[in-house]
Design a protein around this motif. Structure first.
Motif, PDB file in Angstrom:
ATOM      1  N   ALA A 282       0.842  -1.196   0.000  1.00 29.02           N
ATOM      2  CA  ALA A 282       0.000   0.000   0.000  1.00 29.02           C
ATOM      3  C   ALA A 282       0.876   1.246   0.000  1.00 29.02           C
ATOM      4  O   ALA A 282       2.099   1.159   0.090  1.00 29.02           O
ATOM      5  N   GLY A 283       0.233   2.389  -0.131  1.00 28.32           N
ATOM      6  CA  GLY A 283       0.948   3.633  -0.359  1.00 28.32           C
ATOM      7  C   GLY A 283       1.840   4.102   0.770  1.00 28.32           C
ATOM      8  O   GLY A 283       1.763   3.628   1.897  1.00 28.32           O
ATOM      9  N   ALA A 284       2.721   5.035   0.421  1.00 27.89           N
ATOM     10  CA  ALA A 284       3.596   5.671   1.398  1.00 27.89           C
ATOM     11  C   ALA A 284       3.312   7.172   1.372  1.00 27.89           C
ATOM     12  O   ALA A 284       2.852   7.699   0.360  1.00 27.89           O
ATOM     13  N   THR A 285       3.605   7.828   2.463  1.00 28.16           N
ATOM     14  CA  THR A 285       3.420   9.287   2.494  1.00 28.16           C
ATOM     15  C   THR A 285       4.521   9.959   1.672  1.00 28.16           C
ATOM     16  O   THR A 285       5.686   9.571   1.756  1.00 28.16           O
ATOM     17  N   VAL A 286       4.142  10.934   0.859  1.00 24.12           N
ATOM     18  CA  VAL A 286       5.139  11.692   0.098  1.00 24.12           C
ATOM     19  C   VAL A 286       5.097  13.141   0.562  1.00 24.12           C
ATOM     20  O   VAL A 286       4.036  13.757   0.579  1.00 24.12           O
ATOM     21  N   GLU A 287       6.266  13.628   0.968  1.00 24.91           N
ATOM     22  CA  GLU A 287       6.291  14.969   1.542  1.00 24.91           C
ATOM     23  C   GLU A 287       7.317  15.846   0.808  1.00 24.91           C
ATOM     24  O   GLU A 287       8.466  15.433   0.628  1.00 24.91           O
ATOM     25  N   PHE A 288       6.872  17.015   0.384  1.00 24.83           N
ATOM     26  CA  PHE A 288       7.781  18.003  -0.205  1.00 24.83           C
ATOM     27  C   PHE A 288       8.074  19.055   0.853  1.00 24.83           C
ATOM     28  O   PHE A 288       7.147  19.611   1.440  1.00 24.83           O
ATOM     29  N   ARG A 289       9.353  19.305   1.102  1.00 25.84           N
ATOM     30  CA  ARG A 289       9.704  20.340   2.087  1.00 25.84           C
ATOM     31  C   ARG A 289      10.529  21.434   1.418  1.00 25.84           C
ATOM     32  O   ARG A 289      11.683  21.226   1.086  1.00 25.84           O
ATOM     33  N   HIS A 290       9.903  22.570   1.225  1.00 29.90           N
ATOM     34  CA  HIS A 290      10.586  23.754   0.670  1.00 29.90           C
ATOM     35  C   HIS A 290      11.383  23.404  -0.581  1.00 29.90           C
ATOM     36  O   HIS A 290      12.554  23.753  -0.722  1.00 29.90           O
ATOM     37  N   VAL A 291      10.748  22.682  -1.486  1.00 29.95           N
ATOM     38  CA  VAL A 291      11.457  22.238  -2.686  1.00 29.95           C
ATOM     39  C   VAL A 291      11.469  23.358  -3.735  1.00 29.95           C
ATOM     40  O   VAL A 291      10.436  23.933  -4.067  1.00 29.95           O
ATOM     41  N   THR A 292      12.676  23.667  -4.209  1.00 33.18           N
ATOM     42  CA  THR A 292      12.840  24.715  -5.217  1.00 33.18           C
ATOM     43  C   THR A 292      13.663  24.161  -6.362  1.00 33.18           C
ATOM     44  O   THR A 292      14.605  23.403  -6.151  1.00 33.18           O
ATOM     45  N   LYS A 293      13.231  24.478  -7.596  1.00 37.56           N
ATOM     46  CA  LYS A 293      14.061  24.152  -8.752  1.00 37.56           C
ATOM     47  C   LYS A 293      14.185  25.409  -9.589  1.00 37.56           C
ATOM     48  O   LYS A 293      13.186  25.983 -10.029  1.00 37.56           O
TER      49      LYS A 293
ATOM     50  N   THR B  98       2.151  17.780   1.624  1.00 36.25           N
ATOM     51  CA  THR B  98       2.227  16.383   2.031  1.00 36.25           C
ATOM     52  C   THR B  98       1.081  15.623   1.389  1.00 36.25           C
ATOM     53  O   THR B  98      -0.073  16.038   1.489  1.00 36.25           O
ATOM     54  N   VAL B  99       1.426  14.549   0.682  1.00 37.19           N
ATOM     55  CA  VAL B  99       0.394  13.704   0.105  1.00 37.19           C
ATOM     56  C   VAL B  99       0.207  12.520   1.043  1.00 37.19           C
ATOM     57  O   VAL B  99       1.125  11.727   1.237  1.00 37.19           O
ATOM     58  N   PRO B 100      -0.979  12.391   1.639  1.00 38.76           N
ATOM     59  CA  PRO B 100      -1.183  11.287   2.579  1.00 38.76           C
ATOM     60  C   PRO B 100      -1.094   9.940   1.872  1.00 38.76           C
ATOM     61  O   PRO B 100      -1.436   9.836   0.693  1.00 38.76           O
ATOM     62  N   ALA B 101      -0.636   8.922   2.571  1.00 37.56           N
ATOM     63  CA  ALA B 101      -0.494   7.585   1.997  1.00 37.56           C
ATOM     64  C   ALA B 101      -1.815   7.123   1.414  1.00 37.56           C
ATOM     65  O   ALA B 101      -2.881   7.340   1.983  1.00 37.56           O
ATOM     66  N   GLY B 102      -1.748   6.519   0.239  1.00 38.90           N
ATOM     67  CA  GLY B 102      -2.946   5.939  -0.366  1.00 38.90           C
ATOM     68  C   GLY B 102      -3.819   6.934  -1.094  1.00 38.90           C
ATOM     69  O   GLY B 102      -4.866   6.572  -1.618  1.00 38.90           O
ATOM     70  N   ASN B 103      -3.395   8.189  -1.186  1.00 41.82           N
ATOM     71  CA  ASN B 103      -4.198   9.198  -1.881  1.00 41.82           C
ATOM     72  C   ASN B 103      -3.720   9.425  -3.310  1.00 41.82           C
ATOM     73  O   ASN B 103      -2.545   9.232  -3.606  1.00 41.82           O
ATOM     74  N   ILE B 104      -4.640   9.874  -4.156  1.00 40.76           N
ATOM     75  CA  ILE B 104      -4.233  10.401  -5.456  1.00 40.76           C
ATOM     76  C   ILE B 104      -4.120  11.908  -5.307  1.00 40.76           C
ATOM     77  O   ILE B 104      -5.088  12.575  -4.957  1.00 40.76           O
ATOM     78  N   CYS B 105      -2.917  12.441  -5.536  1.00 39.55           N
ATOM     79  CA  CYS B 105      -2.731  13.891  -5.509  1.00 39.55           C
ATOM     80  C   CYS B 105      -2.531  14.358  -6.946  1.00 39.55           C
ATOM     81  O   CYS B 105      -1.586  13.933  -7.618  1.00 39.55           O
ATOM     82  N   VAL B 106      -3.429  15.201  -7.420  1.00 41.19           N
ATOM     83  CA  VAL B 106      -3.300  15.687  -8.786  1.00 41.19           C
ATOM     84  C   VAL B 106      -2.592  17.033  -8.777  1.00 41.19           C
ATOM     85  O   VAL B 106      -2.969  17.937  -8.037  1.00 41.19           O
ATOM     86  N   LEU B 107      -1.527  17.141  -9.582  1.00 41.03           N
ATOM     87  CA  LEU B 107      -0.847  18.424  -9.783  1.00 41.03           C
ATOM     88  C   LEU B 107      -1.419  19.005 -11.058  1.00 41.03           C
ATOM     89  O   LEU B 107      -1.319  18.389 -12.122  1.00 41.03           O
ATOM     90  N   VAL B 108      -2.043  20.170 -10.958  1.00 44.74           N
ATOM     91  CA  VAL B 108      -2.707  20.722 -12.129  1.00 44.74           C
ATOM     92  C   VAL B 108      -2.326  22.187 -12.280  1.00 44.74           C
ATOM     93  O   VAL B 108      -2.061  22.870 -11.282  1.00 44.74           O
TER      94      VAL B 108
END
Lengths: 244, 379, 213
Positions: B2-13, B31-41
């Motif tokens: 099952a899913g894992a939590t994905v966390e962005f911390r002050h990410v700059t490119k 922070t994308v909670p585990a098991g969620n679909i996070c859409v970047l739009v």
């Protein structure tokens, strides 16, 4: 001249080149160069006269495409040296065999490139021309031929370099041209003459290639200047034919 | 897995000036909670794809960190990291020289699985994405349709059972009908798999449909808003978000709400054989003065209005005028409204799975829901 | 016109010429391919090398073969080495151009998918890019091989030459049969080699519909 004989191949080359006797008379460099150019030019002009109209018609009508690609492939499979020698029993010594051989070698690249050049003209452009009331003849001459010109010239460049190279071999049979220096150089084990002949032929081939390359770039319609990308050789594709 | 939590911390490119800032990302934290679909739009060049590719390090961030279940992706060997993250792109990128089976087994091969285990996994995955394994396994990609290729792409990404999947406009290259079907199938799949999915799209409708959470990004790589689709539609945080979600965001929100979310109006009902006079007075006393005729099990038979209810005698089913549309609890309010407009009526009948009447959905009730949300926006 | 009896009596001689022709060709193409392949991988990593590599090999390609051999003879003699240096030189342009173009022709999304799934650089090259480039690389090999078979003829003038030697002897002796035999066999060799390479490529690339894309 004997003083230079021990100086190695390059010394002998310099000695040969600086001997004024080699630059005049019926066996001199200018005469040989003229013979070489005469034979090559005759073959290229004849090749253009045969292959360009044929390529235009095949490209325009789409009929005979198989013929065009077969000719191209044959041009590659039959080496120029072999072609010269095979024609020798028919024509004997003299200009006959070299002329026919050169003509047969200049036709394939010009024919294929002309045909492909016309074929690759954007069909929308042709459609637009027809829509504006161009006749079939006007479309062929004003649109297709114009846009195919760079590729046609590329074919002529290949043919010309090929002709210059094969005219060198023709010295075996016809006796004239710059190739004569190489053939005689081998026969007399005269390294100076051998290298001089190689130098003249090499330079002539490079110059021919550069001159036609220059014409080719000049012929690209300004709107198409982005170029056509790297050439890739595929059997049947409009790039260099065989080497001589 | 099952899913894992994905966390962005002050990410700059940041990119050089020659790059014109397209695709840059500016101090992104979410922070994308585990098991969620996070859409970047967001519009093109807003940095959504850059954000996605920084997770599997196809692009390295200038600063900041990205954590998967608390582990910094920068601290892992890059190829190993990528083998544990599923990756699906718009053009699919199947390997033309490998069969479908070999394509699906690419990551298992890199991980050194046995042939038997690979074969079993291929079969399982092709079935999962709705392709007959026996039929497709030995074909080459060019023998498949666009939709089939995209399914194989999803199967390939799932092969090593990664906890996290990255999907870059995965359904962007297929026609709208196939896209709709792939979206639905994928949502069904995700209900079983519960992966954590980062999903890039430029299509706000797809974002609303696919996302448990949606991150709206704007040019310059700035996170404009992060929240559930309902949140974003109801309370756009800025003019940019409001414009991006579109003037029809009220209607879009209706597509997120279902009949079950609505307070249903109880209808005035009668059965064939009831006394007409009594039923008539009950109907006319109601603010919605119509009588719904139902059978003995409570299934709707038709409507009677003031003129068609007789003054005396009994009611028969021959008196009923044609039915309103029937809707289920799962029907979206958008579809319910559309059905009512098509039938030119004011109410739809909500029925359960047995077809028994549970209440009425009226145009007024839908308008009221929208009105209520509109009041909250202006607050 | 053709002296069949001569052919019958000299079959061994003819076979030897054919074998020598084939050997000269195979050596040239193998060495040329090894050099071009290494050069192409370098170019694949360091793009700026493309222009210098192709202009040098293009320069060599333009020089007529007889002139190139004539240049070499005073230094390397009338030897196999001279022949092979020249023959290899002529394969380089075609092989480098096609190998690089084959690698360039790998679709960007395939490359991206390979990276995204965790291929290392060399795994990507050997397992994805080179297999996909194979049809274009083989197309180059076919042209290089056919061209070389023709050029081996010319090496007869420096004492090598296989079938070219046969033809040259026929020419010197005014004996057409030898010329015809050499010609027919060399053309047949070229056609067979071309077809064999095409078949090999088809067998190695079952995923592509035609041969050359």
């Amino acid at each position: 001249m004997a003083a230079y004989a021990d100086e190695g191949p390059l010394g002998q080359l310099v000695a040969w080149l600086t001997d004024p006797g080699h630059w005049t008379g019926p066996g001199g460099v200018p005469t040989r160069l003229l013979e070489h150019l005469e034979l090559s030019a005759l073959a290229v002009i004849a090749g253009i006269a045969v292959a360009v109209p044929a390529g235009l018609v095949i490209g325009h009508t789409g009929r005979g495409a198989f013929l065009a690609t077969s000719v191209a492939n044959m041009g590659r499979a039959i080496p120029s040296y072999a072609l010269l020698l095979i024609l020798f029993p028919v024509f004997g010594f003299g200009l006959g065999a070299p002329l026919v051989a050169l003509l047969l070698l200049t036709i394939p690249p010009i024919l294929t490139n002309t045909y492909v050049g016309v074929r690759s003209v954007d069909r929308d452009t042709v459609e637009a021309g027809r829509g504006m009331g161009f006749t079939a003849r006007q479309i062929l001459l004003r649109i297709e031929a114009r846009l195919a010109l760079p590729l046609v010239l590329a074919g002529i460049r290949t043919a010309a370099v090929q002709a210059v190279a094969t005219a060198t071999l023709a010295a075996l049979i016809a006796g004239g041209g710059l190739g004569r220096f190489i053939v005689d150089g081998f026969a007399r084990r005269d390294e100076g003459q051998l290298l001089a002949g190689a130098l003249f032929v090499g330079v002539l081939a490079i110059v021919t290639e550069r001159v036609f390359g220059f014409l080719e770039r000049r012929a690209v319609p300004p709107g198409l200047l982005s170029g056509r990308g790297a050439e890739v050789a595929t059997p049947g594709a409009p790039v260099g034919a065989g080497r001589a | 897995m099952a899913g894992a939590t994905v966390e962005f911390r002050h990410v700059t490119k940041r990119y050089d000036r020659g790059h014109k800032g397209r695709g840059a990302v500016n101090d992104l934290s979410l922070t994308v909670p585990a098991g969620n679909i996070c859409v970047l739009v967001g519009p093109s060049g807003c940095g959504k794809t850059t954000t996605l590719k920084m997770v599997n390090r196809l692009i390295e961030p200038t600063s900041g960190e990205i954590l998967i279940d608390g582990r910094d992706v920068q601290k892992e060997p890059v190829t190993e990291l990528r083998r544990r993250i599923g990756y699906v792109i718009q053009q699919v990128g199947l390997f033309p020289h490998l069969t479908i089976g070999q394509n699906v087994a690419v990551v298992p091969s890199l991980l050194g699985w046995s042939n038997a285990r690979k074969a079993e996994r291929v079969e399982e995955l092709l079935t999962l994405v709705g392709l007959d394994a026996a039929r497709y396994r030995d074909r080459y990609p060019h023998q498949l349709s666009g939709g089939e290729r995209q399914r194989v792409g999803v199967a390939r990404a799932l092969a090593a059972d990664p906890p996290v999947m990255l999907m870059d406009e995965p359904f962007g290259a297929v026609d709208p009908i196939v896209r709709e079907r792939l979206q639905n199938e994928f949502l069904r799949l995700q209900r079983e798999l519960a992966k954590t999915i980062l999903f890039v799209t430029h299509d706000i409708d797809e974002a609303i449909k696919m996302g448990d959470v949606v991150a709206v990004m704007q040019t310059g790589g700035v996170l404009a808003q992060f929240g559930t689709p309902t949140d974003i539609l109801a309370n756009p945080s800025s003019d940019f978000v409001a414009r991006f979600v579109g003037a029809d965001r009220g209607l879009k929100r209706l597509s997120l709400m279902r009949v079950a979310d609505l307070e249903l109006r109880p209808p005035v009902t009668a059965r064939p054989g009831d006394h007409a006079a009594e039923s008539r007075s009950r109907a006319l006393a109601d603010p919605f003065p119509y009588l719904l005729l139902v059978d003995t099990d409570g299934r709707p038979l038709g409507w009677l209005d003031e003129r068609s209810i007789p003054q005396t005698g009994v009611i028969t089913d021959a008196m009923a005028i044609p039915m309103s549309p029937l809707v289920g609890f799962d029907t979206t309010l958008k579809d319910a409204l559309s059905m009512m407009l098509d039938a030119d009526v004011h109410a739809a009948i909500a029925v359960d799975e047995q077809g028994c009447v549970h209440g009425l959905v009226t145009v007024d009730a839908i308008a009221e829901v929208m009105q209520r949300r509109a009041d909250r926006w202006s607050r | 016109m053709i002296r069949w009896d001569w052919i019958g009596r000299n079959l061994d001689d003819i076979a030897e010429s054919l074998a020598e022709h084939l050997t000269l060709t195979v050596i040239a193409v193998l060495v040329g391919f090894a050099l071009s392949f290494a050069a192409s991988l370098l170019i694949h990593r360091r793009r700026w090398l493309y222009a210098p590599f192709t202009s040098v090999s293009g320069f060599l390609y333009t020089i007529p073969s007889l002139a190139l051999f004539a240049f070499l003879v005073p230094f390397t003699g009338l030897s196999l080495l001279t022949a092979e240096i020249g023959l290899v030189s002529y394969t380089l342009l075609i092989l480098i151009r096609n190998t690089v173009a084959g690698l360039d022709g790998v679709p960007a999304e395939v490359r991206e998918a390979a990276d995204g799934m965790g291929y290392s650089r060399s795994q990507r090259l050997w397992r994805v890019e080179l297999p996909l480039a194979l049809p274009v690389i083989v197309a180059g090999l076919r042209i290089a091989t056919v061209t070389t078979i023709g050029l081996v003829m010319v090496t007869a003038l420096i004492g090598q030459g296989g079938l070219g030697q046969l033809m040259l002897r026929g020419f010197n002796r005014q004996f057409p049969t030898m010329i015809y035999v050499g010609f027919v066999l060399s053309v047949a060799l070229a056609v067979i080699a071309d077809a064999a390479l095409l078949l090999a490529q088809r067998a190695l690339t079952p995923w592509s519909r035609g041969g050359v894309r």
